[in-house]
Structures are given as structure tokens and as C-alpha cells.
Enzyme design. Structure first.
Site, PDB file in Angstrom:
ATOM      1  N   THR A  21      25.853   9.054-113.211  1.00 34.60           N
ATOM      2  CA  THR A  21      24.913   7.798-113.159  1.00 34.60           C
ATOM      3  C   THR A  21      25.217   6.952-114.937  1.00 34.60           C
ATOM      4  OG1 THR A  21      23.213   8.945-113.310  1.00 34.60           O
ATOM      5  CG2 THR A  21      23.196   8.424-110.660  1.00 34.60           C
ATOM      6  N   SER A  46      21.675  14.543-111.935  1.00 35.85           N
ATOM      7  CA  SER A  46      20.641  15.477-111.723  1.00 35.85           C
ATOM      8  C   SER A  46      19.418  14.961-110.473  1.00 35.85           C
ATOM      9  CB  SER A  46      19.961  15.135-113.228  1.00 35.85           C
ATOM     10  OG  SER A  46      18.635  13.750-113.115  1.00 35.85           O
ATOM     11  N   CYS A 157      35.046  11.971-128.322  1.00 37.88           N
ATOM     12  CA  CYS A 157      36.790  10.491-128.176  1.00 37.88           C
ATOM     13  C   CYS A 157      36.637   9.967-129.715  1.00 37.88           C
ATOM     14  CB  CYS A 157      35.393   9.161-127.699  1.00 37.88           C
ATOM     15  SG  CYS A 157      33.395   9.955-127.934  1.00 37.88           S
ATOM     16  N   SER A 187      28.308   2.652-127.276  1.00 40.36           N
ATOM     17  CA  SER A 187      28.507   3.326-125.802  1.00 40.36           C
ATOM     18  C   SER A 187      28.656   4.752-125.994  1.00 40.36           C
ATOM     19  CB  SER A 187      29.000   2.332-125.359  1.00 40.36           C
ATOM     20  OG  SER A 187      29.930   2.441-126.352  1.00 40.36           O
ATOM     21  N   GLY A 188      28.771   5.526-127.058  1.00 41.16           N
ATOM     22  CA  GLY A 188      29.450   6.944-127.092  1.00 41.16           C
ATOM     23  C   GLY A 188      28.223   7.692-127.148  1.00 41.16           C
ATOM     24  N   GLU A 210      29.256  15.442-134.329  1.00 38.40           N
ATOM     25  CA  GLU A 210      30.089  14.672-133.843  1.00 38.40           C
ATOM     26  C   GLU A 210      31.819  15.335-135.314  1.00 38.40           C
ATOM     27  OE1 GLU A 210      30.527  13.159-131.952  1.00 38.40           O
ATOM     28  OE2 GLU A 210      32.014  11.814-131.673  1.00 38.40           O
ATOM     29  N   LYS A 213      33.395  18.623-134.049  1.00 38.63           N
ATOM     30  CA  LYS A 213      34.227  18.366-133.293  1.00 38.63           C
ATOM     31  C   LYS A 213      34.863  17.942-133.716  1.00 38.63           C
ATOM     32  CE  LYS A 213      30.119  16.516-130.734  1.00 38.63           C
ATOM     33  NZ  LYS A 213      30.209  16.231-129.236  1.00 38.63           N
ATOM     34  N   HIS A 250      35.871   3.429-130.789  1.00 37.38           N
ATOM     35  CA  HIS A 250      35.790   3.679-131.790  1.00 37.38           C
ATOM     36  C   HIS A 250      37.836   3.879-132.885  1.00 37.38           C
ATOM     37  CE1 HIS A 250      32.178   6.142-129.694  1.00 37.38           C
ATOM     38  NE2 HIS A 250      32.910   6.298-129.923  1.00 37.38           N
TER      39      HIS A 250
HETATM   40  P1  NAP Z   1      24.206   9.759-120.371  1.00 42.74           P
HETATM   41  O1  NAP Z   1      24.905   7.519-120.272  1.00 42.74           O
HETATM   42  O2  NAP Z   1      23.597  10.141-120.956  1.00 42.74           O
HETATM   43  O3  NAP Z   1      24.836  10.178-118.525  1.00 42.74           O
HETATM   44  C1  NAP Z   1      23.891  11.727-118.200  1.00 42.74           C
HETATM   45  C2  NAP Z   1      24.776  12.293-117.430  1.00 42.74           C
HETATM   46  O4  NAP Z   1      24.698  13.350-117.041  1.00 42.74           O
HETATM   47  C3  NAP Z   1      24.100  11.322-115.696  1.00 42.74           C
HETATM   48  O5  NAP Z   1      24.930  10.749-115.127  1.00 42.74           O
HETATM   49  C4  NAP Z   1      22.528  12.468-115.797  1.00 42.74           C
HETATM   50  O6  NAP Z   1      21.955  12.435-114.438  1.00 42.74           O
HETATM   51  C5  NAP Z   1      23.718  13.662-115.997  1.00 42.74           C
HETATM   52  N1  NAP Z   1      22.738  14.964-116.433  1.00 42.74           N
HETATM   53  C6  NAP Z   1      21.577  15.104-117.175  1.00 42.74           C
HETATM   54  N2  NAP Z   1      20.509  16.006-116.512  1.00 42.74           N
HETATM   55  C7  NAP Z   1      21.155  16.491-116.260  1.00 42.74           C
HETATM   56  C8  NAP Z   1      20.849  17.970-114.639  1.00 42.74           C
HETATM   57  N3  NAP Z   1      19.945  18.539-114.908  1.00 42.74           N
HETATM   58  N4  NAP Z   1      22.223  17.916-113.987  1.00 42.74           N
HETATM   59  C9  NAP Z   1      22.592  17.140-113.678  1.00 42.74           C
HETATM   60  N5  NAP Z   1      23.021  16.366-113.888  1.00 42.74           N
HETATM   61  C10 NAP Z   1      21.956  15.671-115.056  1.00 42.74           C
HETATM   62  O7  NAP Z   1      25.737  10.225-121.524  1.00 42.74           O
HETATM   63  P2  NAP Z   1      27.780  10.477-121.520  1.00 42.74           P
HETATM   64  O8  NAP Z   1      27.958   9.187-122.352  1.00 42.74           O
HETATM   65  O9  NAP Z   1      27.472   9.539-120.019  1.00 42.74           O
HETATM   66  O10 NAP Z   1      28.178  11.380-121.677  1.00 42.74           O
HETATM   67  C11 NAP Z   1      28.482  11.942-120.828  1.00 42.74           C
HETATM   68  C12 NAP Z   1      28.869  13.532-121.425  1.00 42.74           C
HETATM   69  O11 NAP Z   1      30.509  12.817-121.781  1.00 42.74           O
HETATM   70  C13 NAP Z   1      28.658  13.443-122.124  1.00 42.74           C
HETATM   71  O12 NAP Z   1      28.735  15.206-122.607  1.00 42.74           O
HETATM   72  C14 NAP Z   1      28.851  13.584-123.787  1.00 42.74           C
HETATM   73  O13 NAP Z   1      29.135  14.001-125.027  1.00 42.74           O
HETATM   74  C15 NAP Z   1      30.230  13.442-122.669  1.00 42.74           C
HETATM   75  N6  NAP Z   1      31.547  12.142-123.231  1.00 42.74           N
HETATM   76  C16 NAP Z   1      31.121  10.972-123.661  1.00 42.74           C
HETATM   77  C17 NAP Z   1      32.054  10.035-124.394  1.00 42.74           C
HETATM   78  C18 NAP Z   1      30.856   8.099-124.492  1.00 42.74           C
HETATM   79  O14 NAP Z   1      32.399   7.446-124.751  1.00 42.74           O
HETATM   80  N7  NAP Z   1      30.201   8.070-124.313  1.00 42.74           N
HETATM   81  C19 NAP Z   1      32.916   9.799-124.747  1.00 42.74           C
HETATM   82  C20 NAP Z   1      33.341  11.328-124.400  1.00 42.74           C
HETATM   83  C21 NAP Z   1      32.935  12.061-123.781  1.00 42.74           C
HETATM   84  P3  NAP Z   1      20.937  11.121-114.073  1.00 42.74           P
HETATM   85  O15 NAP Z   1      21.073  10.036-114.358  1.00 42.74           O
HETATM   86  O16 NAP Z   1      20.585  11.800-112.328  1.00 42.74           O
HETATM   87  O17 NAP Z   1      19.890  11.842-115.548  1.00 42.74           O
END
Ligand code: NAP
Length: 360
Positions: A21, A46, A157, A187-188, A210, A213, A250
Site C-alpha cells: 500500500t 499492516s 535510493c 517520494s523518498g 540517510e 547509509k 534523487h
Molecule cells: P511507506 O509509503 O510509508 O509504506 C510503508 C508500507 O509498510 C505500507 O504498505 C505499510 O502498510 C507497511 N507497514 C507499516 N507498518 C507495518 C506493519 N506493522 N506490518 C506490516 N506492514 C506494515 O514507505 P515507502 O517509502 O514505500 O518505503 C518502504 C521501504 O522502502 C522502507 O523501508 C524505505 O526505507 C525503503 N525505500 C524507500 C524508497 C523511496 O524512494 N520511497 C527508496 C528505497 C527504499 P499500511 O498501509 O497498512 O500501513
């Protein structure tokens, strides 16, 4: 090795998206639409979302949500509820460690975007064009942990974008030190991410965790796998990470010292000719060119270049002499595609093409 557009018999491998999601989860859904090898068999998130229709609980960010995915019921992130051989994880790092470990122990191949396992000695941290050979660590991982499945991670990223621009220079000259300053899209930060009143008309010179990392992950990716362990590349990295009011992409400014004096023309030549590891080429998500060099004096620009290679190409420009170090350059890549979902999918394609997974 399989590199054809379909698998034998037109078979497709079931894949699931954990964290489906969120911002990266949605990018997985978009990137997997019409994929010739993979079919989405489960979407998980979640407890807040589980049991409800994906279309009802997902605040869809870009384009049109696919009807078949919208109609799926979101399940909990537990192996018993997820019927898939390959599991793409876009989970929040607060929960990714336990959940991804449980899926790997249950025999699934987890392709993770979270930071939890990235620096573990037996976990591959992979950009296929840069270090596909590190996937051999999976054997060590399975032996040590007793997992039937496994975990392969992709990098932060911004580290991904910078590492792709630096890989040709490391291969050709060896790197001594790197200064990197990032300009990272909203969006990051996921969805809903940074509050609008914090970011509109603003630059925020801090992104939690960040810089460390970026500073540690590039050394692992550009390191060498010998005797079942990775020796990190020994160059020094200093990172400044900034959040800017762009949507996707980025942009990274790099100043680089090599093991010997290197001119901008020498750097340009190796950047232009670099194609990356052969096992990363010709797969369904491989771009025509992983790295493209632009001669325009004012490129790459986030809005104009972020979609290069359908988001899988990193665009490099402004390669010029650095008055303190050797050369400086700018590199831009799409954070949720190359830096997250697209990178994970390409990792999975390499594993399938090597026969590590998907042999049913
Ligand atoms: P996000 O939009 O906040 O999405 C988080 C996801 O995790 C949602 O689907 C959420 O589900 C789920 N979640 C949260 N708590 C949970 C729980 N207790 N059990 C199961 N699922 C749970 O974050 P995002 O930006 O997509 O990032 C996701 C991951 O990718 C992170 O680790 C981030 O550091 C990494 N990342 C992000 C990017 C980027 O550009 N955004 C790039 C590289 C890596 P619900 O909707 O049900 O809460």
C-alpha cells in the site's frame, strides 16, 4: 541462463508485494503490470489494511490503479497467508527485520528495500549491473542461517544512484575519496511523507539516517567478493543529504579522487563505454543503457531526465575537472524505480536467469 522474453511454456512465477500500500509498494504494482515472468498473487500490508480490498485502503499516488489489483484482498505479512515463491518487500524498516526473516525461513526468496539486512555479512546488497556476482553470497547465507529461502537487498535510493555513476570509475581507476551531496525527492520519504508546509518552497538539509547509509552501502556494493565474504572498497565517502521539493528523482553531485590522477576526458570515456555486468543485460527490466552520459551543460535535471530508460537509467552529466580532487559530476536516478522497486525486480530476474529461483 534465461534471458528470453517469456519463461519456458509461458509459465509465470507467483510474486507477492509486502508493504504493497505504500509508495514503493505501489511502484512494485506498477512495474509488475504485464511482466512476462511474474504475476502478482498476493498484496500484504499492516493489520490496519489486512482483510480489506487493496483499492479501498490504498491512497494511489500515480496513474491508474490496475483493476485486478484493486479487487485483491490485502493479507497480513505472514508466510501462511502469502502464496508466492518470490516476495518483494517494501516494508517500513520498523517491521521489515522480523517479517522478512520469517519469509526467508519459510523458503521464500525475499527481495528487500529496507535497511535492516543490507549490511549483514552474508546478505547480498546488489545493483545487478554493478555487483551481480555478490548474489553468490546466498549460498553462505543459507548455510549459516539454515534458511530454505533467502534475502537479497537493494541499497538506499541515493546510494544506488551514486554507486552506478561511480562503478565505472572504481573499476577503471580505483576510488580514493568521494564527496556526495544529494537533492532527494519527496517520494523518498514514503506516503504521506514530508508535510507540505515543511517542504514547499524549502530545502531541508537533513534526512534521518540517510548520510550513514550512503557512506557505508557504497563501499559494500563496490567491494569484492572473495572467500565467501565481501571486502568493502576502501575509499572514503562523505555525504550531505538534502530533501528538496521535487516529486521523484534523487540528484547527486559527486566530487571524486581516484587512486591515480584522472582527467575529466578519461572519466568521460569510461563512463560512456560502461555497460555493467553481462548477467544484468537483456532481462525484462533491463534498460537499454543503465548509465547514460549527457553533454548538455545544464543536465541532468530532475524533471527532464528522471524517466530515462523507464526510470531504470541513471543519467550522468557535467563531468569536469575538480580543482581539489580529480573529477566532479552529477548523477540522477529515479528513487522508487531504479532506487527501489525496479531494482528489486531486476535482482529477481537475475536470480531467475541464473536458475537460483523459479525452477518449478
Ligand atoms: P511507506 O509509503 O510509508 O509504506 C510503508 C508500507 O509498510 C505500507 O504498505 C505499510 O502498510 C507497511 N507497514 C507499516 N507498518 C507495518 C506493519 N506493522 N506490518 C506490516 N506492514 C506494515 O514507505 P515507502 O517509502 O514505500 O518505503 C518502504 C521501504 O522502502 C522502507 O523501508 C524505505 O526505507 C525503503 N525505500 C524507500 C524508497 C523511496 O524512494 N520511497 C527508496 C528505497 C527504499 P499500511 O498501509 O497498512 O500501513
Amino acid at each position: 541462463m534465461t534471458t528470453s522474453s517469456t519463461l519456458p511454456g509461458g509459465r509465470r512465477i507467483k510474486v507477492a508485494v509486502l508493504g504493497a500500500t505504500g509508495a514503493v509498494g505501489q511502484t512494485f504494482i506498477r512495474q509488475l503490470q504485464g511482466h512476462p515472468w511474474f504475476t502478482v498473487s498476493a498484496v500484504a500490508a499492516s493489520e490496519r489494511s489486512a482483510g480489506q480490498k487493496y483499492g479501498a485502503v490504498t491512497r494511489w499516488i500515480e496513474g491508474v490503479m490496475p483493476d485486478d489489483i484493486a479487487a485483491m484482498t490485502v493479507v497480513e505479512c505472514v508466510p501462511e497467508q502469502v502464496d508466492a515463491e518470490i516476495v518483494f518487500s517494501a516494508l517500513d524498516s520498523g517491521v521489515a527485520g522480523t517479517i522478512e526473516g520469517a519469509f526467508a525461513a519459510a523458503g521464500r526468496m525475499v527481495l528487500s528495500n529496507a535497511k535492516n539486512y543490507r549490511m549483514d555479512a552474508d546478505v547480498p546488497l546488489v545493483i545487478p549491473e554493478v555487483n551481480a556476482g555478490h548474489l553468490d553470497l546466498l549460498q553462505v547465507q543459507r548455510q549459516r542461517r539454515g534458511w530454505k529461502g533467502g534475502i537479497v537487498t537493494n541499497a538506499n535510493c541515493a546510494a544506488t544512484v551514486a554507486a552506478m555513476a561511480l562503478a565505472p570509475l572504481q573499476e577503471a581507476f580505483g576510488l580514493k575519496s568521494v564527496f556526495v551531496t544529494t537533492f532527494q525527492a519527496i517520494s523518498g520519504a514514503g506516503y504521506p511523507g514530508v508535510p507540505s508546509l515543511d517542504i514547499l518552497g524549502n530545502v531541508i538539509p537533513y534526512i534521518g539516517d540517510e548520510e550513514p547509509k550512503i557512506e557505508r552501502e557504497m563501499n559494500k556494493m563496490l567491494g569484492r567478493l572473495t572467500n565467501d565474504a565481501i571486502t568493502p572498497a576502501p575509499f572514503a565517502v562523505s555525504a550531505h543529504a538534502n530533501r528538496v521539493a521535487t516529486e521523484n528523482g534523487h540528484l547527486t553531485c559527486l566530487s571524486v579522487a581516484c587512486d591515480r590522477r584522472v582527467t575529466a576526458d578519461e572519466a568521460l570515456e569510461v563512463l560512456r563505454s560502461w555497460r555493467g555486468d553481462p548477467s544484468s543485460l537483456g532481462l525484462p527490466s533491463s534498460p537499454d543503457r543503465a548509465l547514460v552520459v549527457t553533454d548538455a551543460v545544464d543536465r541532468p535535471q530532475t524533471r527532464r531526465d528522471v524517466r530515462a530508460g523507464n526510470g531504470m537509467t541513471v543519467t550522468v552529466g557535467r563531468v569536469r575537472p575538480d580543482p581539489i580532487l580529480d573529477v566532479k559530476l552529477v548523477a540522477l536516478g529515479h528513487n522508487t524505480i531504479r532506487g527501489a522497486a525496479g531494482g528489486s525486480i531486476l535482482n529477481a530476474e537475475v536470480l531467475v536467469s541464473r536458475g537460483v529461483i523459479g525452477q518449478a
